[in-house]
Design an enzyme around this catalytic site. Structure first.
Site, PDB file in Angstrom:
ATOM      1  CG  ASP A  41      86.364  61.428  29.401  1.00  0.00           C
ATOM      2  OD1 ASP A  41      85.597  61.879  30.260  1.00  0.00           O
ATOM      3  OD2 ASP A  41      86.760  62.617  28.978  1.00  0.00           O
ATOM      4  CE  LYS A  72      88.754  60.525  32.884  1.00  0.00           C
ATOM      5  NZ  LYS A  72      86.966  61.242  33.223  1.00  0.00           N
TER       6      LYS A  72
END
Ligand code: NAD
Length: 406
Positions: free
Chosen positions: A140, A100
């Site tokens: 995201d 991430k």
């Protein structure tokens, strides 16, 4: 408790249930990249932001996970999100590890030119560590297909070639996949339909968060005959016990920037959305929304986690004791990364699928994973979150073992 401690607690609890002892490797990220992201503001001043990419585990394949632009991004959050990607990719059996990234910035305060420059500059800093066979980012919170396009373009300039599989969630025109834009929500719909065959609780739904994930979810469920009684965004929530007209709410959100301007409903706070008398509650905003402070007040029979990490570790324990069924984030929102995987496969092949083909394959992946969790839930008499962590641990640790690391 920070989100990473939260995540590791969940891992340890699941390991105990299934008597898994060799999971130390999963408690530490493999690589943390921390960069300085410069930006020349429109007034000529240069400012800097913290940027992160955490590559948590790559035993099952290249690492994969989104990039978040949000003022509250910090290392513990990115570590937790990268850990959850590792679990999630293994739960739906994708040939990926987990990663991430994030930049601690408020994109709402940037002009279009500034947003493009920050996106490009982040890639300039992390480009040696990403690529179609290394680490594959995606959108995201507060990042989107346009940002992915700028990032891909920057990467291709640096590497002098075409690498569409370097990033997913791209616009269709430059190698995106049909169905990707709404895949997180659709994947959740497939899981919810499967879950309702097992736990028939009713069709009233409250949704917190009305962005890509939450708004698409509201629309799909509304079209399928569910009654959406409340939704919210960062400005607050709206409630009508007879159901909201979701098409209209979407229109109002697009026109005015918030769902609170929809007139045929009572205005409520984000906290109240969570505590409503409803059958299904879908948190679709940010992490740690249900904590030990409000867990006792939650009345929903099913909590379906479309956001990542919306229920804290302590709240999860309270709710599990109460008998609330939680469909965990690592399965419920895995539709996004699953279609990202399909996008990457299509990029590597250079051959593109129809929307129906994408959605059919998504349905198969999501329902298979849900039924695998049910089997583990029965075998170990554990909740669905523990079942997901157990399944993921078994898969990742087997890959670590075959590679000779454990
Ligand atoms: P988004 O930026 O499109 O939308 C976020 C929404 O949350 C917005 O409506 C915003 O107003 C709202 N919000 C922000 N703070 C809030 C608060 N305090 N209370 C209520 N609402 C608030 O983001 P998204 O892509 O929809 O992501 C939402 C969640 O879903 C995140 O946890 C993300 O990690 C997760 N998720 C998204 C995807 C995807 O493909 N988009 C995939 C997997 C998981």
């Amino acid at each position: 408790m920070n989100p990473f401690e939260n995540a590791i607690n969940l891992l340890e609890r699941a390991a105990k249930k299934a008597n898994i002892n060799n999971f130390e490797v999963l408690k530490h990220p493999k690589r943390i990249i921390n960069v300085r992201v410069p930006l020349r503001r429109d007034d000529g001043k240069v400012v800097f932001f913290e940027g992160y990419r955490v590559q948590y585990n790559d035993a099952r394949g290249p690492t994969k996970g989104g990039i978040r632009f949000h003022p509250k991004v910090d290392l513990n959050e990115v570590k937790a999100l990268a850990f959850w990607m590792t679990i999630k990719n293994a739960v739906v059996d994708l040939p990926y590890g987990g990663a991430k990234g994030g930049v601690a910035i408020n994109p709402k305060e940037l002009s279009e030119r500034e947003l493009e420059q920050v996106s490009r500059n982040f890639i300039k800093e992390i480009h040696p560590f990403v690529g179609p066979n290394k680490d594959i980012p995606a959108p995201d919170v507060y990042t989107n297909d346009q940002i992915m396009a700028w990032m891909l373009d920057e990467f291709e300039k640096i590497n002098a070639g075409s690498y569409p599989g370097m990033i997913t969630g791209k616009p269709l025109d430059i190698g995106g996949s049909k169905g990707r834009a709404y895949s997180t929500a659709l994947g959740g719909v497939f899981v919810l339909e499967e879950a309702l065959k097992e736990f028939n609780v009713g069709k009233r739904v409250a949704i917190q968060g009305f962005g890509n994930a939450g708004a698409n979810m509201a629309k799909f469920l509304h079209d399928k005959g569910f009654k959406i009684i409340a939704v919210s965004d960062s400005k607050g929530g709206i409630y009508n016990k007879n159901g909201l007209d979701i098409e209209k709410v979407i229109e109002i959100k697009q026109k005015t920037g918030s769902v609170v301007n929809y007139s045929d409903a009572k205005k409520i706070t984000n906290e109240e959305v969570l505590e409503l008398e409803t059958d299904i509650l879908i948190p679709a905003a940010l992490e740690n929304q249900i904590t030990k402070e409000n867990a006792d007040k939650i009345k929903a029979k099913i909590i379906a986690e479309l956001a990542n990490g919306p229920v804290s570790f302590e709240a999860d324990e309270i709710l599990s004791k109460k008998g609330t069924i939680i469909i965990p984030d690592v399965l419920f929102n895995a539709g996004g990364v699953t279609v990202s995987y399909f996008e990457w496969v299509q990029n590597l092949y250079g051959y593109y699928w129809s929307e129906d083909e994408v959605n059919q394959r998504l349905k198969e992946k999501m329902t298979t994973a849900f039924n695998e969790l049910l089997k583990i839930h029965d075998k170990y008499n554990c909740n669905l979150r523990d079942a997901a962590y157990i399944l993921a641990m078994q898969r990742v640790l087997e890959a670590e073992k075959k590679r000779g690391y454990i």
